[in-house]
Design a protein around this motif. Structure first.
Motif, PDB file in Angstrom:
ATOM      1  N   THR A 166      12.429   4.083   3.505  1.00 45.51           N
ATOM      2  CA  THR A 166      11.703   3.946   2.240  1.00 45.51           C
ATOM      3  C   THR A 166      10.959   5.224   1.864  1.00 45.51           C
ATOM      4  OG1 THR A 166       9.723   3.103   3.341  1.00 45.51           O
ATOM      5  CG2 THR A 166      11.377   1.472   2.616  1.00 45.51           C
ATOM      6  N   LEU A 167      10.817   6.129   2.824  1.00 46.71           N
ATOM      7  CA  LEU A 167      10.067   7.377   2.628  1.00 46.71           C
ATOM      8  C   LEU A 167       8.585   7.126   2.338  1.00 46.71           C
ATOM      9  CD1 LEU A 167      12.644   9.399   0.480  1.00 46.71           C
ATOM     10  CD2 LEU A 167      12.457   9.288   2.968  1.00 46.71           C
ATOM     11  N   VAL A 168       8.140   5.922   2.646  1.00 47.77           N
ATOM     12  CA  VAL A 168       6.728   5.581   2.475  1.00 47.77           C
ATOM     13  C   VAL A 168       5.926   6.208   3.616  1.00 47.77           C
ATOM     14  CG1 VAL A 168       5.077   3.661   2.549  1.00 47.77           C
ATOM     15  CG2 VAL A 168       7.190   3.452   1.217  1.00 47.77           C
ATOM     16  N   THR A 189       6.614  -2.352  -0.913  1.00 48.05           N
ATOM     17  CA  THR A 189       7.324  -3.491  -1.499  1.00 48.05           C
ATOM     18  C   THR A 189       8.128  -3.066  -2.718  1.00 48.05           C
ATOM     19  OG1 THR A 189       5.596  -4.996  -0.727  1.00 48.05           O
ATOM     20  CG2 THR A 189       7.074  -5.820  -2.424  1.00 48.05           C
ATOM     21  N   ILE A 190       7.534  -2.264  -3.587  1.00 48.76           N
ATOM     22  CA  ILE A 190       8.228  -1.815  -4.795  1.00 48.76           C
ATOM     23  C   ILE A 190       9.424  -0.945  -4.435  1.00 48.76           C
ATOM     24  CG2 ILE A 190       8.010  -0.434  -6.897  1.00 48.76           C
ATOM     25  CD1 ILE A 190       5.045  -1.269  -6.952  1.00 48.76           C
ATOM     26  N   VAL A 191       9.215   0.024  -3.562  1.00 45.98           N
ATOM     27  CA  VAL A 191      10.305   0.924  -3.178  1.00 45.98           C
ATOM     28  C   VAL A 191      11.393   0.161  -2.427  1.00 45.98           C
ATOM     29  CG1 VAL A 191      10.912   2.964  -1.819  1.00 45.98           C
ATOM     30  CG2 VAL A 191       8.776   2.928  -3.129  1.00 45.98           C
ATOM     31  N   GLY A 192      10.981  -0.740  -1.527  1.00 43.82           N
ATOM     32  CA  GLY A 192      11.954  -1.518  -0.772  1.00 43.82           C
ATOM     33  C   GLY A 192      12.805  -2.393  -1.673  1.00 43.82           C
ATOM     34  N   ALA A 193      12.172  -3.028  -2.674  1.00 42.77           N
ATOM     35  CA  ALA A 193      12.918  -3.876  -3.609  1.00 42.77           C
ATOM     36  C   ALA A 193      13.919  -3.049  -4.405  1.00 42.77           C
ATOM     37  CB  ALA A 193      11.955  -4.601  -4.542  1.00 42.77           C
ATOM     38  N   CYS A 194      13.523  -1.859  -4.804  1.00 42.27           N
ATOM     39  CA  CYS A 194      14.450  -0.981  -5.535  1.00 42.27           C
ATOM     40  C   CYS A 194      15.639  -0.603  -4.666  1.00 42.27           C
ATOM     41  CB  CYS A 194      13.712   0.275  -5.997  1.00 42.27           C
ATOM     42  SG  CYS A 194      12.622   0.012  -7.406  1.00 42.27           S
TER      43      CYS A 194
END
Length: 244
Positions: A166-168, A189-194
């Motif tokens: 996710t690069l988070v 959550t936003i990045v993972g969903a994308c």
């Protein structure tokens, strides 16, 4: 701050597209082959990560052959602190994973931002032992800089077949304020969903290009879709009972 947060999220998604394109395409091919072979895509996550498993399930515009592994003891509504403690319990995953009918040819996506706790690692190991291809959705920045809690000394990214990063950054929160000592504004959550929706969209595209009709749910709030969706539910309910 609102605009800054949205810019930061957009920048992270663009960075994911640039740096994670290859593994995302590999993941899409894994999913496409699974669906083409009449397999099931399982998804699992603890705490907030379980929301991503639900995001992909029974989703308008999403694949029907999706089974989330939902364990209430690992969800926040049973107690937030309790869910965190349960995620760190060695061997707890066996209590629910042994019941999952994961087969050879299936795909299991394990979602964990830190990737260091025993339960996600065990889920990945058990799914592999059952014959599934396993994808880990995790933050390598967090995981590689955090000590593993699994008895084997391994983290999620070290036991899966394919890693989607996710690069988070470590700790998830990405915003700062000069009068605040802690970061705020989570992004995983936003990045993972994308990432997951992009992977599934690519998988669907590949199936269509191969002449395979993908099993895609339509919105139940659009006229004329009930019978269509009912046929998909009938097709998959034996392996995904919670569809019924």
């Amino acid at each position: 701050m609102l605009s800054r947060y949205l810019r930061e999220i957009n920048d992270r998604i663009e960075k994911v597209e640039q740096e994670q394109r290859k593994p995302m395409l590999e993941a899409a091919e894994m999913v496409a082959r699974c669906i083409e072979g009449e397999g099931i895509v399982y998804l699992f996550g603890c705490g907030h990560s379980h929301m991503l498993a639900e995001e992909m399930f029974y989703r308008a515009g999403g694949l029907a052959a999706v089974r989330p592994i939902l364990v209430e003891d690992l969800m926040l509504h049973r107690g937030a602190g309790r869910s965190s403690r349960m995620e760190r319990r060695t061997e707890f995953a066996r209590s629910f994973m042994e019941k999952e009918e994961i087969r050879e040819g299936d795909v299991t996506v394990v979602i964990s931002n830190s990737g260091v706790n025993p339960v996600p690692v065990d889920v990945a190991l058990i799914a592999k032992a059952k014959g599934a291809s396993v994808i880990g959705l995790t933050s390598l920045s967090h995981s590689q800089n955090t000590s593993p809690k699994h008895e084997s000394g391994q983290r999620l990214f070290e036991v899966v077949d394919l890693v989607l990063d996710t690069l988070v950054e470590k700790g998830d929160a990405m915003m700062t304020h000069d009068r605040l000592s802690v970061k705020f504004g989570p992004s995983s959550t936003i990045v993972g969903a994308c990432i997951l929706n992009a992977v599934f969209a690519e998988a669907i595209h590949r199936l269509v290009e191969r002449g395979v009709e993908p099993p895609i749910f339509q919105s139940g709030n659009v006229e004329g879709t009930d019978d269509y969706n009912a046929r998909l539910i009938q097709k998959y309910s034996s392996r995904i009972p919670i569809l019924s």
